[in-house]
Scaffold this motif. Structure first.
Motif, PDB file in Angstrom:
ATOM      1  N   TYR A  59       0.778  -1.240   0.000  1.00  0.00           N
ATOM      2  CA  TYR A  59       0.000   0.000   0.000  1.00  0.00           C
ATOM      3  C   TYR A  59       0.812   1.293   0.000  1.00  0.00           C
ATOM      4  O   TYR A  59       0.232   2.363  -0.217  1.00  0.00           O
ATOM      5  CB  TYR A  59      -0.934   0.015   1.220  1.00  0.00           C
ATOM      6  N   CYS A  60       2.106   1.215   0.250  1.00  0.00           N
ATOM      7  CA  CYS A  60       2.910   2.437   0.399  1.00  0.00           C
ATOM      8  C   CYS A  60       3.955   2.557  -0.703  1.00  0.00           C
ATOM      9  O   CYS A  60       5.165   2.595  -0.442  1.00  0.00           O
ATOM     10  CB  CYS A  60       3.578   2.468   1.774  1.00  0.00           C
ATOM     11  N   GLY A  64       4.145   9.519  -1.120  1.00  0.00           N
ATOM     12  CA  GLY A  64       3.216   9.423  -0.008  1.00  0.00           C
ATOM     13  C   GLY A  64       3.128  10.685   0.822  1.00  0.00           C
ATOM     14  O   GLY A  64       4.084  11.463   0.907  1.00  0.00           O
ATOM     15  N   ASP A 100       0.342   9.119  -4.308  1.00  0.00           N
ATOM     16  CA  ASP A 100       0.015   7.713  -4.561  1.00  0.00           C
ATOM     17  C   ASP A 100      -0.600   7.047  -3.339  1.00  0.00           C
ATOM     18  O   ASP A 100      -1.348   6.081  -3.468  1.00  0.00           O
ATOM     19  CB  ASP A 100       1.275   6.947  -4.975  1.00  0.00           C
ATOM     20  N   TYR A 101      -0.244   7.533  -2.169  1.00  0.00           N
ATOM     21  CA  TYR A 101      -0.902   7.051  -0.950  1.00  0.00           C
ATOM     22  C   TYR A 101      -0.940   8.174   0.081  1.00  0.00           C
ATOM     23  O   TYR A 101      -0.068   9.040   0.127  1.00  0.00           O
ATOM     24  CB  TYR A 101      -0.219   5.798  -0.381  1.00  0.00           C
ATOM     25  N   TYR A 103      -1.480   8.642   4.208  1.00  0.00           N
ATOM     26  CA  TYR A 103      -1.501   7.941   5.493  1.00  0.00           C
ATOM     27  C   TYR A 103      -1.790   8.943   6.604  1.00  0.00           C
ATOM     28  O   TYR A 103      -1.299  10.076   6.579  1.00  0.00           O
ATOM     29  CB  TYR A 103      -0.147   7.276   5.745  1.00  0.00           C
ATOM     30  N   LEU A 125      -5.479  12.395  -3.372  1.00  0.00           N
ATOM     31  CA  LEU A 125      -5.051  11.028  -3.673  1.00  0.00           C
ATOM     32  C   LEU A 125      -5.297  10.699  -5.144  1.00  0.00           C
ATOM     33  O   LEU A 125      -6.363  10.980  -5.685  1.00  0.00           O
ATOM     34  CB  LEU A 125      -5.825  10.047  -2.790  1.00  0.00           C
ATOM     35  N   GLY A 129      -4.729   4.850  -5.952  1.00  0.00           N
ATOM     36  CA  GLY A 129      -3.944   4.959  -4.730  1.00  0.00           C
ATOM     37  C   GLY A 129      -4.723   4.527  -3.502  1.00  0.00           C
ATOM     38  O   GLY A 129      -5.901   4.164  -3.576  1.00  0.00           O
ATOM     39  N   TYR A 130      -4.051   4.597  -2.349  1.00  0.00           N
ATOM     40  CA  TYR A 130      -4.643   4.105  -1.105  1.00  0.00           C
ATOM     41  C   TYR A 130      -4.694   5.195  -0.035  1.00  0.00           C
ATOM     42  O   TYR A 130      -3.712   5.920   0.171  1.00  0.00           O
ATOM     43  CB  TYR A 130      -3.838   2.924  -0.559  1.00  0.00           C
ATOM     44  N   VAL A 213      -7.779   0.428   5.221  1.00  0.00           N
ATOM     45  CA  VAL A 213      -7.148   0.637   3.914  1.00  0.00           C
ATOM     46  C   VAL A 213      -8.260   0.797   2.884  1.00  0.00           C
ATOM     47  O   VAL A 213      -9.117  -0.080   2.741  1.00  0.00           O
ATOM     48  CB  VAL A 213      -6.237  -0.544   3.531  1.00  0.00           C
ATOM     49  N   LYS A 215      -9.039   1.877  -1.184  1.00  0.00           N
ATOM     50  CA  LYS A 215      -8.485   2.117  -2.519  1.00  0.00           C
ATOM     51  C   LYS A 215      -9.385   3.064  -3.299  1.00  0.00           C
ATOM     52  O   LYS A 215     -10.614   2.926  -3.287  1.00  0.00           O
ATOM     53  CB  LYS A 215      -8.344   0.801  -3.293  1.00  0.00           C
TER      54      LYS A 215
END
Length: 218
Positions: A59-60, A64, A100-101, A103, A125, A129-130, A213, A215
């Motif tokens: 996921y990473c 980020g 792309d991610y 957090y 995002l 991506g997540y 998580v 998407k």
């Protein structure tokens, strides 16, 4: 706890607010010059488990953003965003679909409007991506059902995975469903590795969080 926090109950509220703003201004001045200290927090605590689960590999990847990182970046090459950069609810200055991610660890309980925050985190995002959320679990961390928090006066809400008891407790999955579009929830789970303290008057140890998580569908 800082000296400013120690004197809060002894000084008039307007004076305490001035002291608090002065402290924030000083920290912002230092942090923007690269002086933010590295602090091992919740992200570090979860690292070994995540490595076993291949969380970072799955996921990473790519560029980020770590919102509310507090000196404990999810990965060394992630971009940090904290109070010195602006309001986490809006991420003003960050372009749409530029990461792309995304957090965020133990931040969503601190913002005024959790839904508005999710919308803007989703905004920056990229498709495919997540969005990775890590938030305190009400029954593992707070160990009570009604605000305020015993351990952090700046928590505006408690979280469970699916259950809600508004306005105090928000279900993170229902919040996602009524806030976001074009998404797939990969998982939303309780994380309690190393958690042993169940006494409601004592701060929990180990992990005491919900990990989600999501998407962004292309």
């Amino acid at each position: 706890m800082s000296l400013i926090d120690d004197v809060k109950e002894y000084v008039p509220k307007p004076i305490w607010e001035v002291l608090k703003k002065t402290k924030q201004s000083c920290l912002k001045f230092l942090y923007l010059r690269g002086k933010r200290p590295i602090v091992k927090g919740e992200s570090t605590k979860a690292r070994k488990r995540r490595e076993k689960e291949k969380y970072f590999k799955l996921y990473c990847n790519g560029k980020g953003l770590d919102i509310g990182f507090g000196g404990d970046l999810i990965l060394p090459d992630a971009q940090g965003w904290d109070f010195e950069h602006g309001d986490a609810q809006y991420l003003i200055g960050l372009e749409d679909e530029s990461f792309d991610y995304i957090y965020s660890s133990h931040t969503l309980e601190h913002v005024i409007d959790a839904g508005e925050s999710l919308k803007n985190w989703w905004r920056v995002l990229k498709p495919g991506g997540y969005l990775l959320l890590y938030i305190p679990h009400r029954d593992l961390y707070e160990k009570k059902k009604k605000l305020p928090s015993r351990f952090n006066p700046n928590h505006f809400r408690f979280f469970l995975i699916d259950e809600e008891a508004l306005p105090d407790t928000v279900g993170i999955v229902p919040l996602i469903k009524r806030t976001l579009s074009n998404y797939e929830i990969i998982y939303a789970k309780e994380c309690s590795e190393g958690h042993t303290v169940t006494d409601p008057e004592k701060h929990s140890d180990g992990e005491y969080s919900i990990e989600v998580v999501i998407k962004k569908i292309r």
